[in-house]
Scaffold this motif. Structure first.
Motif, short mmCIF file in Angstrom:
data_model
loop_
_atom_site.label_atom_id
_atom_site.label_comp_id
_atom_site.label_asym_id
_atom_site.label_seq_id
_atom_site.Cartn_x
_atom_site.Cartn_y
_atom_site.Cartn_z
N THR A 86 4.25 -2.48 -1.18
CA THR A 86 3.52 -1.79 -2.25
C THR A 86 3.20 -2.77 -3.38
N ASP A 87 4.18 -3.60 -3.75
CA ASP A 87 3.95 -4.61 -4.79
C ASP A 87 2.85 -5.58 -4.35
N ASN B 126 13.94 -0.71 5.42
CA ASN B 126 12.55 -0.22 5.46
C ASN B 126 12.07 0.17 4.07
N GLN B 127 12.94 0.78 3.27
CA GLN B 127 12.57 1.15 1.90
C GLN B 127 12.29 -0.09 1.07
N GLU B 128 13.14 -1.10 1.21
CA GLU B 128 12.93 -2.35 0.48
C GLU B 128 11.62 -3.02 0.93
N GLU C 188 17.39 1.64 4.60
CA GLU C 188 17.38 0.88 3.35
C GLU C 188 16.47 -0.33 3.45
N LEU D 39 9.07 -1.53 2.17
CA LEU D 39 7.97 -0.70 1.67
C LEU D 39 7.68 -1.02 0.20
N GLU D 40 8.73 -1.21 -0.59
CA GLU D 40 8.54 -1.56 -2.00
C GLU D 40 7.86 -2.92 -2.14
N VAL D 41 8.29 -3.89 -1.34
CA VAL D 41 7.66 -5.22 -1.36
C VAL D 41 6.20 -5.10 -0.96
N GLN E 226 -0.58 -4.00 -4.59
CA GLN E 226 -1.04 -3.96 -5.97
C GLN E 226 -1.52 -5.34 -6.41
#
Length: 105
Positions: A30-31, A22-24, A20, A26-28, A34
């Protein structure tokens, strides 16, 4: 076996929690990627504007120098004409004086 099963359960819980996190992360990430991409595009746009404004400034500077030279030449012509007018004015005064003198004779 029970102890191993509890240890496995503990590891699985830890694994899920890390997954979890790592997923969070990864989302940060990715943001942020961008955002960096957007800022990079903005920087490129601004750099393009800087180049365009720099060329425009160079052109305007050249035009300004040309106009300064033109003004200098026109000022020199005007000064010459003023000197000519002054000379003619003196000559007219001299001639008027001669006319007056001749008319008294």
């Amino acid at each position: 076996v029970v102890a191993l099963s509890k240890e496995k359960e503990s590891f699985m819980g830890e694994y899920e929690r890390m997954k979890e996190e790592n997923q969070e992360a990864l989302e940060v990430l990715t943001d942020k990627e961008q955002e960096v991409s957007h800022l990079s595009n903005e920087v490129n746009t601004l750099n393009g504007r800087v180049v365009a404004l720099s060329k425009e400034n160079e052109s305007l500077t050249e035009e300004h120098e040309r106009m300064k030279e033109e003004c200098k030449q026109k000022l020199e012509m005007l000064t010459d004409k003023e000197q000519g007018i002054s000379n003619l004015s003196r000559e007219v005064k001299n001639l008027n004086g001669k006319v007056v003198a001749l008319s008294k004779e």
